[in-house]
Design a protein around this motif. Structure first.
Motif, mmCIF file in Angstrom:
data_model
loop_
_atom_site.group_PDB
_atom_site.id
_atom_site.type_symbol
_atom_site.label_atom_id
_atom_site.label_comp_id
_atom_site.label_asym_id
_atom_site.label_seq_id
_atom_site.Cartn_x
_atom_site.Cartn_y
_atom_site.Cartn_z
ATOM 1 N N GLU A 1 0.861 -1.173 0.000
ATOM 2 C CA GLU A 1 0.000 0.000 0.000
ATOM 3 C C GLU A 1 0.898 1.223 0.000
ATOM 4 O O GLU A 1 1.867 1.277 0.768
ATOM 5 C CB GLU A 1 -0.863 -0.030 1.257
ATOM 6 C CG GLU A 1 -1.647 1.235 1.465
ATOM 7 C CD GLU A 1 -3.042 0.943 1.954
ATOM 8 O OE1 GLU A 1 -3.244 -0.139 2.504
ATOM 9 O OE2 GLU A 1 -3.915 1.805 1.775
ATOM 10 N N LEU A 2 0.610 2.157 -0.851
ATOM 11 C CA LEU A 2 1.470 3.345 -0.912
ATOM 12 C C LEU A 2 0.685 4.592 -1.305
ATOM 13 O O LEU A 2 -0.406 4.501 -1.877
ATOM 14 C CB LEU A 2 2.641 3.109 -1.862
ATOM 15 C CG LEU A 2 2.364 2.669 -3.305
ATOM 16 C CD1 LEU A 2 1.948 3.844 -4.185
ATOM 17 C CD2 LEU A 2 3.611 2.022 -3.883
ATOM 18 N N TRP A 3 1.264 5.711 -0.975
ATOM 19 C CA TRP A 3 0.676 7.016 -1.293
ATOM 20 C C TRP A 3 1.368 7.541 -2.530
ATOM 21 O O TRP A 3 2.605 7.578 -2.582
ATOM 22 C CB TRP A 3 0.884 7.966 -0.117
ATOM 23 C CG TRP A 3 0.378 9.354 -0.326
ATOM 24 C CD1 TRP A 3 1.114 10.457 -0.621
ATOM 25 C CD2 TRP A 3 -0.975 9.791 -0.237
ATOM 26 N NE1 TRP A 3 0.305 11.556 -0.728
ATOM 27 C CE2 TRP A 3 -0.994 11.183 -0.487
ATOM 28 C CE3 TRP A 3 -2.198 9.142 0.034
ATOM 29 C CZ2 TRP A 3 -2.168 11.933 -0.481
ATOM 30 C CZ3 TRP A 3 -3.364 9.900 0.037
ATOM 31 C CH2 TRP A 3 -3.336 11.275 -0.215
ATOM 32 N N SER A 4 0.576 7.907 -3.518
ATOM 33 C CA SER A 4 1.164 8.355 -4.772
ATOM 34 C C SER A 4 0.406 9.533 -5.356
ATOM 35 O O SER A 4 -0.827 9.564 -5.305
ATOM 36 C CB SER A 4 1.174 7.202 -5.773
ATOM 37 O OG SER A 4 1.616 7.662 -7.017
ATOM 38 N N ASP A 5 1.161 10.474 -5.890
ATOM 39 C CA ASP A 5 0.486 11.590 -6.565
ATOM 40 C C ASP A 5 0.539 11.405 -8.083
ATOM 41 O O ASP A 5 0.252 12.311 -8.849
ATOM 42 C CB ASP A 5 1.087 12.937 -6.144
ATOM 43 C CG ASP A 5 2.578 12.981 -6.358
ATOM 44 O OD1 ASP A 5 3.114 12.081 -7.055
ATOM 45 O OD2 ASP A 5 3.224 13.906 -5.826
ATOM 46 N N ASP A 6 0.938 10.217 -8.509
ATOM 47 C CA ASP A 6 1.012 9.899 -9.937
ATOM 48 C C ASP A 6 0.532 8.451 -10.072
ATOM 49 O O ASP A 6 1.280 7.518 -9.811
ATOM 50 C CB ASP A 6 2.469 10.062 -10.405
ATOM 51 C CG ASP A 6 2.687 9.640 -11.851
ATOM 52 O OD1 ASP A 6 1.816 8.926 -12.406
ATOM 53 O OD2 ASP A 6 3.723 10.006 -12.408
#
Ligand code: ADP
Ligand code: MG
Length: 328
Positions: free
Chosen positions: A43-48
């Protein structure tokens, strides 16, 4: 403390309960697949979004690659090749595998032999799916081959040799942690700042879940779906070893997959060990080791190490916390 939403096999992150106020172009992405005989979750936070999804796919592929090279269930893995040949002649191996075996030997030294990848000489005689355990005779025959000193590493040649026949190795107690560390490195190289990667009972977290730490639940070793403790974590590695992962019961005994190298038998006295620290490779090996060492010796080792904490559930369900967790 955050409520726990659901509970996976061993320890599991709880996320998304308090949705961060996020710009529309940034989001949490996740995926879950069965690899290495266990559940792998990222699980990760991504702005792309495409880049985030590609990062998750890269982690899954890395897990599969490590499984291909290190599984003893795969006849053509590098570890199977070692087990077939290293008693006869030195076997040249990759620097990655060499380093992980060297790390395993260091963990053997650190734990007074509780962690020993040559446990497999006896370990291979158990089949937890088919409820098979070795005869006393077979066990006695296998025991002399259990000793990490039988592993001879030659760093210059990047090769491994066994000092006698009958020796076998199995990286089941450390490879998942290694895979998690490699995955985290891969995410960091892609500039991911907020993520959790789990492989079964081994998890590592980078970041603080945008100000709301991930909560990892320690499952009740005897009641699936129940949690005995919840640990809020950021920038940490956590590993759980339990006697409920792979086991069968016969004549009032629980035969499970954590083996005492001194007698080749499953370890009694403890139901689960959870350790917290900074890297997953060390924590994976350490949770298995503390399980073998038992409450007293295991906890003493944890207290000797810096930046390592532990929660142990003993055979009666009693819980023990290391001093640093008591304080928290
Ligand atoms: P899991 O594989 O469920 O995450 P652990 O991290 O506790 O559980 O590792 C258990 C695995 O470690 C076993 O399945 C086996 O492959 C290996 N193992 C068992 N006993 C030992 C030991 N004494 N030293 C090193 N590895 C061990
Ligand atoms: Mg372990």
């Amino acid at each position: 403390m955050y409520p726990l939403r659901h509970v996976a096999a061993v320890a599991l992150p709880v996320i998304g309960l308090l949705a961060p106020t996020s710009p529309a172009w940034a989001e949490w992405l996740s995926d879950q697949q069965t690899i290495m005989g266990t559940v792998v979750r990222v699980e990760l936070w991504s702005d792309d979004q495409p880049a985030g999804k590609a990062a998750i796919a890269a982690v899954m592929e890395e897990m599969r690659r490590i499984d291909r090279t290190m599984s003893t269930y795969k006849q053509d893995s590098d570890v199977s090749l070692i087990n077939r040949n290293a008693a006869q002649k030195p076997v040249t191996i990759s620097s990655e595998l060499f380093d992980l075996i060297a790390r395993s030997l260091q963990m053997s030294e650190l734990t007074g032999g509780a962690f020993d990848i040559t446990y497999a000489s006896a370990g291979q005689l158990y089949d937890f799916h088919r409820k098979i355990k070795p005869s006393e005779h077979a066990l006695a025959k296998a025991l002399p081959a259990i000793n990490y000193h039988h592993i001879l590493l030659d760093r210059k040649r990047s090769s491994i040799k066994f000092s006698q026949i009958g020796v076998r190795i199995d990286l089941g107690g450390i490879a998942k942690g290694h895979a998690v560390d490699r995955s985290i490195a891969l995410l960091q190289a892609r500039a991911i700042k907020q993520a959790i990667v789990s492989a079964g009972g081994d998890s590592r977290i980078i970041g603080d879940h945008r100000g709301r730490p991930w909560v990892v639940g320690i499952r009740d070793p005897r009641q699936e779906g129940k949690v005995v403790a919840a640990l809020p974590l950021s920038d940490a590695a956590v590993s759980t070893s339990g006697d409920y992962e792979r086991y069968f019961e016969a004549n009032g005994m629980r035969y499970h997959h954590i083996i005492n190298p001194t007698n080749g038998r499953p370890v009694n006295g403890v139901r689960s060990v959870t350790v917290l620290g900074s890297d997953s490779t060390t924590m994976d090996a350490l949770s298995t080791s503390v399980f073998v060492m038992g409450v007293e010796k295991g906890m003493a080792l944890v207290e000797r190490l810096t930046n390592v904490e532990a929660v142990i559930v003993d055979a009666n369900g009693k819980m023990y916390y290391s001093a640093g967790l008591e304080r928290r």
